[in-house]
Structure formats: C-alpha cells, structure tokens
Design a protein around this motif. Structure first.
Motif, PDB file in Angstrom:
ATOM      1  N   PRO A 372       0.845  -1.192   0.000  1.00 45.13           N
ATOM      2  CA  PRO A 372       0.000   0.000   0.000  1.00 45.13           C
ATOM      3  C   PRO A 372       0.886   1.250   0.000  1.00 45.13           C
ATOM      4  O   PRO A 372       2.099   1.169   0.173  1.00 45.13           O
ATOM      5  N   ASN A 374       1.508   4.290   2.344  1.00 49.30           N
ATOM      6  CA  ASN A 374       1.160   4.675   3.706  1.00 49.30           C
ATOM      7  C   ASN A 374       1.097   6.191   3.805  1.00 49.30           C
ATOM      8  O   ASN A 374       2.017   6.872   3.366  1.00 49.30           O
ATOM      9  N   SER A 400      -3.267   0.268  11.531  1.00 52.15           N
ATOM     10  CA  SER A 400      -2.415   0.967  12.497  1.00 52.15           C
ATOM     11  C   SER A 400      -2.122   2.372  11.984  1.00 52.15           C
ATOM     12  O   SER A 400      -1.626   3.217  12.700  1.00 52.15           O
TER      13      SER A 400
HETATM   14  C1  LIG Z   1       3.017   0.561   5.177  1.00 50.28           C
HETATM   15  O1  LIG Z   1       2.437   0.068   6.348  1.00 50.28           O
HETATM   16  C2  LIG Z   1       2.434  -1.345   6.453  1.00 50.28           C
HETATM   17  C3  LIG Z   1       1.659  -1.756   7.672  1.00 50.28           C
HETATM   18  O2  LIG Z   1       1.481  -0.760   8.539  1.00 50.28           O
HETATM   19  C4  LIG Z   1       3.879  -1.816   6.507  1.00 50.28           C
HETATM   20  O3  LIG Z   1       3.925  -3.234   6.595  1.00 50.28           O
HETATM   21  C5  LIG Z   1       4.584  -1.376   5.229  1.00 50.28           C
HETATM   22  O4  LIG Z   1       5.945  -1.730   5.283  1.00 50.28           O
HETATM   23  C6  LIG Z   1       4.457   0.120   5.048  1.00 50.28           C
HETATM   24  N1  LIG Z   1       4.978   0.462   3.719  1.00 50.28           N
HETATM   25  C7  LIG Z   1       5.839   1.419   3.505  1.00 50.28           C
HETATM   26  C8  LIG Z   1       6.252   1.649   2.071  1.00 50.28           C
HETATM   27  O5  LIG Z   1       6.281   2.092   4.411  1.00 50.28           O
END
Ligand SMILES: *[C@@H]1O[C@H](CO)[C@@H](O)[C@H](O)[C@H]1NC(C)=O
Ligand SMILES: *[C@@H]1O[C@H](CO)[C@@H](O)[C@H](O)[C@H]1NC(C)=O
Ligand SMILES: *[C@@H]1O[C@H](CO)[C@@H](O)[C@H](O)[C@H]1NC(C)=O
Ligand SMILES: *[C@@H]1O[C@H](CO)[C@@H](O)[C@H](O)[C@H]1NC(C)=O
Ligand SMILES: *[C@@H]1O[C@H](CO)[C@@H](O)[C@H](O)[C@H]1NC(C)=O
Ligand SMILES: *[C@@H]1O[C@H](CO)[C@@H](O)[C@H](O)[C@H]1NC(C)=O
Ligand SMILES: *[C@@H]1O[C@H](CO)[C@@H](O)[C@H](O)[C@H]1NC(C)=O
Length: 812
Positions: A372, A374, A400
């Motif tokens: 995703p 974030n 979260s």
């Molecule tokens: C985004 O958030 C998810 C779960 O909170 C995490 O596993 C993932 O590494 C994050 N992605 C980035 C690109 O920071």
C-alpha cells in the motif's frame, strides 16, 4: 505410395531435388525420431520417439485457433502436451510454416513469410550433421557433428517436469531451468506462476508469482525428500535425487515402474501437482497438489478477485461492484482475466451533473493486499478523504495507520475468525454499484447496512436455531437409517476439521484430516478423491463397514455423501501410526512387550475380518502405515473395506502409494485370484519390520543392499534369530515370543497360500495355544536376488490393475 509422398514433396523447395526428395519421403512418411539439417516439419507431419512414447509436431490446444510446435504423449488419447516451442508466438497456418534446423545449427520455426518466430538459440554450429532427436523420455536433443549435445528441451521446460527431467541452475552459465505455467489451459503463453529453485540458492523449490513473490516453499532437501512434498517420502514409486556439484544444482526424479506414466506440472491456476495416467478411467489423476490451501496461490483470482477457501462452489469470486472480465472463462474456472468494474468511478465526490459521487464499501475480514501507500493522516475520515481525493485510489484501510491502494487490487483473500492478519478493506465503488441500494450516500448505506445487519442478525439466530434443531433431528434420523453410523452434512465436517487444515496423512484415495466434533470428540476425517461410485452404492458399502466392530479395528463413526463429496469419519487414534513408531528416528523405541501386544492385536483384528464377519473381508493393504495405535498403544487396523468401497480404482493404491509393493503376495503379482492369504503374506512381511524396527527395503549387510525377509528367513532356519532383532532393543526379554514371531513370519510368506497359516491359527500360535514348527525356506524369495528393485521391475501398473480386477471380481 503416391498419396503418401505428396505432403512431403510439397515442402521440398530445395534445389537438390532428386536426392532430397527421395530421402525426405522416406524420412518423413515413415516414422522417424529425428530432424536433420535440410529437413523440416510442416502441416500435419510429426516425428515420434523410438518406442513411440512421444510425438512432436504442430498442435492446437483445445478450441484455440493458434498453432504451436510441441511434444505430446503419443500413446495417451487425451492431448497432453509436455513441451511447447513457440509458446508465446503462435502461428496461424501450419502448411506454410517450417520447423527445421537452420544453417547455423539452430532449431527454428519459420512462419508463412519465412520469418523465424522461435529459435532454440543454441550455440552456432555449421556442421551438416546437426540433428534433433526426440527421445523416449520426451527430451528433444540437438547434437552436432561430433555428437555433442548443444541444446535439449529438458533444459527449457515449459510447464511440465518429466521423469529424468530437471529443474535447477547451471553454476557455470548462470542459466536457470524453471517451469512456468500456461496462461490458460488453451494458451501456452507463460502465465504468472513459476516453479524454480529458491532464489537464495538453498536446496529447495519455490512457487513464484510474476517471478518475485514466493507463495510456496518445498522446504530444504534433507538428503531424501522435500519436507513439504508428501509424495516424495520414502517408498514412493519415485526416486528423487538432488544434485549439487561444481557445475550444476538441480533436482530430478526417476520412476520405479516403467509403465507408470507420470509427471510434475505447474498448472495455470498456480498449483503444483504430480499427475499420473490412470488407464482404467482414461484420465489424469493427481497424487498431490501444492499449496494447500489453494488460496495460498498468489493472486489466484487475479485483479479484484477474492479467493474464498470456504466457498462451497467457486473458490474465486469478484469483489462487489466488479464482474468477470470474461464470463466465458470464469464459467470454466479460468480466472486469468480477473474482474473489472461494472461502473467506472466518478472520481469527484459530487459530480457536476448533480449525481452522486463514489462511496466506500467496507469488506471485513480481508487479507489486505500488499504494497500500500502509507499516508500520515490522523484519522480514518482523513484517510477516506485522501483516497477520495486521489482519482486513481481504489481502496483504503485504516489499521495501524492509513494505507491506500492506487493500483489494481491483487491477492485478496477472504479470511475467517480464527485467521490472523485480517482487516477491513474499504473498496471504492461508483454509487450505482453499491449492493442492493439505489441510494448511494455513504451515511445512508452505513445506516441501511446497519439496520439490515441487525435484522439479518436476528434472522440468523432464528434460522440457526431452526437449523440446529433440524440438524439434530436429521442426525437422529440418520442414525436410524444408517444403523450406528452418523450421516454428517459436509459443512459440519468442514467446521470440525477447521476447513481441512490439519492433515494427518495422504494417500491414493485422498487425505485424512484431524477434526473435533461439536461434542468435542476427536475424529479423523478421510476425504475420498475421485470416487466414481453412485451415492446409493456408497451408502450400502459404508453401512456394511459400520457393522464391523472389533477392539482391534478402527471404528467408523460416520460418513458424508453430498454431491460428489465422499468422506468417512473415523475415531481418532492419538497414538499415530505404527510406521511412525517403528521407523522414525525421533520417536521412542517400542519395547519388545509392546511390539508383541501390537502383533497380537493386529492378528486378532485381521482374524475377525477374515473369519468372524458375515462376509469375509480381505484387507488388501496391510502395512505399518495402516496400523494405528490408540492412547494405550492398542493396535487397530485401519482402512479395511477400502477395496470394496473403491472398487476398480483400488488399484490406485497399489500403483501410487508408498511401500505397498513389498507387501504383495506372489499370487497377486502373477494375476491369480486372491484369498485372505494375501493379508497373511503382508502380515508376515510386516512382522519382519516389527522385529527389525526397519523397513524391509532399507537393510544392508556388508554395505550392500539386501531384501531383508529373504536374508532373515535363512537366519531363522539357521536358528540365528537374535541377529534379526532390532539392535535398539538390546535383546528381547522373551526368547520364546521372539522365536515364535520369527517362525510365524516365515510361515506367512510361503509361496503357496496353502502353506500359509490362517489368521485364526496365527492368533492361537501367538497366544501360545498352538505350537509352531520350523518353516521351510520360501522359494520365491530364494529365487529373488537380494535386491527388492527386482520385484518392482517385474511389475507394471497394468499388471497390478489386472490382478486387482480379477481379485475384486472374485470376492465381490
Ligand atoms: C506501510 O504500512 C504497512 C503496515 O502498517 C507496513 O507493513 C509497510 O511496510 C508500510 N509500507 C511502507 C512503504 O512504508
Ligand atoms: C534419424 O532417423 C532415421 C530414420 O528413422 C534413422 O535412420 C537415423 O539413424 C536417425 N538419425 C539419428 C542421428 O538418429
Ligand atoms: C495430412 O494432411 C494431408 C493434406 O493436408 C492429408 O491428405 C493427410 O490425410 C493428413 N494426414 C493425417 C495423418 O492426418
Ligand atoms: C495456408 O498456407 C497455404 C500455402 O501458403 C495456403 O494454400 C492456404 O490457403 C493457407 N491456409 C489458410 C487457412 O490460410
Ligand atoms: C510472420 O511473422 C512476421 C513477424 O512477426 C509477421 O509480420 C508476418 O505477418 C508473419 N507471417 C505470417 C504468414 O503469419
Ligand atoms: C551420441 O551420444 C549419445 C550419448 O551421449 C550416445 O548414446 C549415442 O550412441 C552417440 N551416437 C553416436 C552416433 O555416436
Ligand atoms: C535412485 O537414484 C540414485 C541416483 O540416481 C541411485 O543411486 C539409486 O540406486 C536409485 N534407487 C533406486 C531404488 O532405484
């Protein structure tokens, strides 16, 4: 002769007319196994391997209009292509195409305009004597003038790994051999699923999606098998090896019965299966399939599809507001086209024409898609707003933190209460695509959903109560109808086994799962695969089995027969199976007393089956794997009655299940009708294993392999029984018992069934009521050389099937 020559001569556009013409017509119209320089294939011309196992030529898969060059099984009526040359570059007209060795020694496919659409890209060689030979293993090999292999199709597998083929990695050239699934069953173009060695170069295989996402691992090769592949344990019909030397690292396998037709395939739905050809049904059957559960296949349902393991009809469905991109394909369970939006998004919240904007539909208990974006926003509302403001945003989740997805959604999986990692995914939909509502304001939807939810909840409780009442009634009724057996609805067993998640074992008929019933009794649920029997006959056979109850037989508690699903529910044996206790290094050694009790128990159980039941039941598959132990190590014979239940397909057990071969009586092998004495024979073979604590096939003396029973029989007659005893036991505490077990074992494996004792006699001998005299040496064993492989090679799977057919006719 004239008509035979015509297709061949039409393709000779060469100048060396006469010479070539005559040689071509001989080469191509007669069966040949090779293409040499100057020759070519087109139209319906083919070459076949020497023994006629494989054929190479043009083919079209299914209803496709495209043509490909491929290799297929020549002796199997169902088109089964094991290798494709131009898998991504089909041609439309075979009569003007040519498959040949080019001037530079490459194998090429030229289309109608003489443009190469595929080439072997092998090392250039200008030799005239370069030749491509199709071997009986299915391997197409190009050799140059000095008879060096310069290219072979086994180095470039398509989706199938043949016996003697390989998947691996060439350390010198860096070249990898991997198998990639067809896009769909009618399109051999490379799909997203690949079987290859682990990218970290550990000795294990992985299944990959789009060459980077690992969705299954075989576990690291332990010298004998891959932990996650049940069919590669000891005593399977396969001899699996893994080779790691200075040049190459690869796994390969051979088969031990020459007539057993099998291969490993990565299918277009991402499953790795070991398939074999079953003559009696003229079908491919699968022995094992990975991964389990199937929803572990990455993005099985493709874009905007949801994989639901518990769905009773279709494992894949589209997310709400989406529909299959190709309904025709989805109806055939081909999901590769994925799902598309029914209505495209409006993008802005309120569109200019005053219509309603997009909204979000919450899907609970979803495994959230990977990767995703974030966002650092403070609340769920802000997260939703952020998604809404981005025209490419398809969904958001606030777990979260705020995550949004701006690309297509892949790998959506419906999870259940007991799964971890579930979250609510808010899917963006056009207003008109909200389920069951003309109105589309989010608040309204939420409210409506809330109210509907409430009503549904109440309804569910009522329906649930009613259903539970009905079900208990049904079970009670079933009890009356089926004697002591419970008729289980499929859903109950699905729940009891947590959707078949804990596998206890698997074999030719299917797999056994652990489960817990509502009344918290533990059960073992056997899921029968591919049973072709009608429901009525199945019920009849099952109810005769229910009548058979003995303390040394595993009790059948119930069954399920719904649609084509057939399941048997047995009492659960917490002690596991005998083979585990005897042969696994990490289990405690069974003491002699215990072994003797187990032997006596098995003998009593079998004597009951043979002599006390209304109809004599021959077990047909006695081996340590089929002896279960309860908490107190009381032995119980499992799987009896399978031969009757499964009928003709019973032969599958013998052709595919590990270890069975060594337990088969000679009359069976030679195709004579069988009697209960075949069980006596197998019992005798098993006694040797109980005494020695090792499989009969894994002994060696002075470093060379021996077939233990023939060696042991001689020792028994020489009176040297202590050399036979499991060395972990430090001597038996009861010499008399050991002597009688050894003698009994030897009597049981006599060639002539008349010389073998009955099970009833055996029980009395073991109980000490009857004396046992010194046995003669079994002759068949004497004749056999010390190697068990000899027995194996004498048998073919067809011979098994014939023998079984006769024997089944005999006692049914
Ligand atoms: C985004 O958030 C998810 C779960 O909170 C995490 O596993 C993932 O590494 C994050 N992605 C980035 C690109 O920071
Ligand atoms: C090619 O096939 C022909 C005809 O079957 C045979 O005579 C010839 O020996 C084969 N050549 C090779 C190299 O196998
Ligand atoms: C091959 O094709 C030719 C003409 O295209 C036809 O006459 C012949 O019967 C075909 N042979 C086979 C075995 O189908
Ligand atoms: C295929 O090619 C041949 C020879 O060029 C031609 O006669 C035939 O009509 C073509 N067939 C089709 C279906 O286009
Ligand atoms: C052969 O392939 C070339 C290149 O892909 C293509 O342009 C041409 O139309 C093809 N010819 C035929 C007859 O399919
Ligand atoms: C070529 O080599 C193969 C194996 O490497 C061998 O079986 C075959 O007999 C050889 N052929 C000739 C003509 O030397
Ligand atoms: C299995 O293959 C290995 C290596 O190819 C070989 O040494 C072994 O004898 C084979 N075992 C059997 C039972 O054929």
């Amino acid at each position: 002769m004239d008509t035979k020559k015509r297709p061949c001569s039409s393709l000779s556009i060469s100048l060396l007319l006469f010479f070539l013409l005559s040689s071509l017509s001989i080469q191509h119209c007669a069966a040949t196994d090779n293409i040499s320089s100057g020759q070519s294939l087109s139209g319906n011309q083919t070459i076949a391997s020497k023994e006629g196992n494989f054929e190479l030529g043009f083919f079209t898969p299914g209803n496709s209009r495209n043509y490909y060059v491929g290799i297929w099984y020549k002796k199997i009526p169902v088109q089964t292509v094991i290798w494709v040359a131009n898998r991504a570059t089909p041609i439309s007209n075979t009569s003007s195409a040519e498959f040949k060795i080019s001037e530079d020694g490459n194998l090429v496919l030229l289309n109608g305009s003489k443009i190469p659409v595929w080439s072997s890209n092998s090392i250039p060689s200008t030799s005239d004597s370069t030749v491509a030979v199709l071997h009986d293993t299915g391997n197409l090999v190009i050799r140059d003038g000095s008879n060096t292999t310069i290219w072979q199709s086994f180095d470039h597998p398509t989706d199938i790994v043949m016996p003697e083929g390989w998947i691996g990695f060439n350390k010198l050239t860096g070249e990898c051999q991997s198998a990639t699934a067809w896009e769909t069953p009618e399109n051999p173009a490379p799909g997203p699923f690949t079987l290859s060695l682990s990218p970290d170069r550990s000795k294990q295989y992985v299944l990959l999606w789009n060459n980077y996402e690992i969705y299954w691992r075989s576990g690291v090769w332990n010298g004998q098998y891959f932990p996650a592949l049940p069919a590669t344990n000891e005593n399977t019909p396969f001899n699996l090896t893994f080779i790691d030397n200075e040049q190459r690292m690869y796994g390969t396998y051979t088969i031990l019965y020459s007539s057993f037709i099998t291969h490993t395939m990565i299918g277009s739905t991402g499953l790795l299966t070991q398939r074999y050809w079953l003559d009696s049904t003229q079908e491919w059957q699968s022995i094992s399939s990975q991964p389990v559960p199937q929803c572990d296949v990455h993005s099985l349902c493709r874009t905007f599809g949801i994989c639901d393991q518990k769905s009773s009809d279709n494992i894949c469905k589209c997310t709400p507001g989406f529909e299959p991109a190709s309904m025709k394909e989805w109806e055939l369970n081909v999901w590769s086209s994925g799902c598309v939006r029914k209505t495209s998004l409006r993008c802005s919240k309120k569109s200019s024409d005053g219509g309603e904007g997009d909204g979000f539909l919450g899907m609970t208990n979803m495994r959230l898609p990977a990767n995703p974006q974030n966002l650092t926003v403070g609340s769920a509302e802000n997260c939703e707003q952020a998604c809404l403001n981005d025209c490419s945003c398809n969904a958001y989740a606030y777990v979260s933190g705020c995550s949004i997805w701006t690309a297509d959604l892949w790998n959506l999986v419906q999870l259940y209460d007991d799964d971890s990692g579930a979250g609510t995914l808010y899917l963006r939909l056009a207003a008109s695509d909200f389920p069951g509502s003309g109105s589309s304001h989010k608040l309204v939807i939420d409210l409506t959903l809330g109210v509907i939810g409430g009503i549904l909840g109440i309804l569910c409780v009522l329906v649930g109560l009613f259903w539970a009442f009905q079900r208990s009634k049904r079970i009670r009724m079933a009890k009356q109808v089926e004697g002591s057996l419970i008729l289980f609805p499929y859903g109950d067993l699905q729940r009891a086994t947590k959707n078949f998640s804990e596998m206890l074992g698997s074999g030719g008929f299917g797999s056994v799962f652990r489960g817990t019933l509502v009344d918290s009794t533990d059960v073992a649920v056997k899921k029968l695969d591919g049973l072709r029997q009608g429901e009525k006959q199945f019920r009849t056979e099952v109810s005769t089995l229910a009548a058979i109850q003995h303390v040394n037989l595993v009790r059948l508690r119930g069954f399920c027969s719904e649609g084509c699903k057939r399941l048997l529910v047995y009492e659960f044996m917490s002690g596991g199976s005998l083979d585990y206790h005897l042969f696994r290094n990490n289990s405690a050694v069974l003491c002699w007393k215990m072994r003797y009790q187990i032997i006596l128990g098995i003998a009593r159980g079998l004597a009951y089956l043979h002599e006390k039941c209304r109809e004599c039941i021959i077990h047909c598959d006695i081996k340590p794997d089929n002896i279960l132990l309860d908490r107190d190590f009381c032995a119980k014979v499992a799987d009896f009655g399978m031969a009757k239940l499964v009928g003709r397909d019973f032969s599958r057990v013998l052709t595919t299940m590990r270890g069975t071969v060594g337990y088969l009586a000679p009359e069976w092998i030679s195709g004579l009708p069988i009697t209960s004495k075949v069980d006596v024979y197998s019992f005798g073979m098993m006694l040797f294993e109980l005494v020695s604590g090792k499989r009969n096939t894994t002994h060696s003396v002075d470093g060379s392999n021996i077939f233990y029973p023939s060696w042991a029989a001689r020792k028994i007659i020489e009176g040297d029984i202590f050399s036979l005893l499991d060395h972990r036991l430090n001597g038996a505490d009861d010499t008399e018992e050991l002597t009688s077990v050894c003698r009994v074992a030897c009597w049981c494996i006599q060639d002539s069934e008349g010389h073998r004792p009955t099970m009833g006699q055996l029980v009395r001998i073991l109980e000490g009521v009857l004396e046992v005299s010194m046995p003669p040496l079994p002759r068949a064993l004497q004749l056999l050389t010390e190697d068990q492989s000899q027995i194996r090679y004498h048998l073919s799977s067809t011979e098994y099937e014939d023998a079984l057919d006769q024997s089944l006719n005999f006692y049914q």
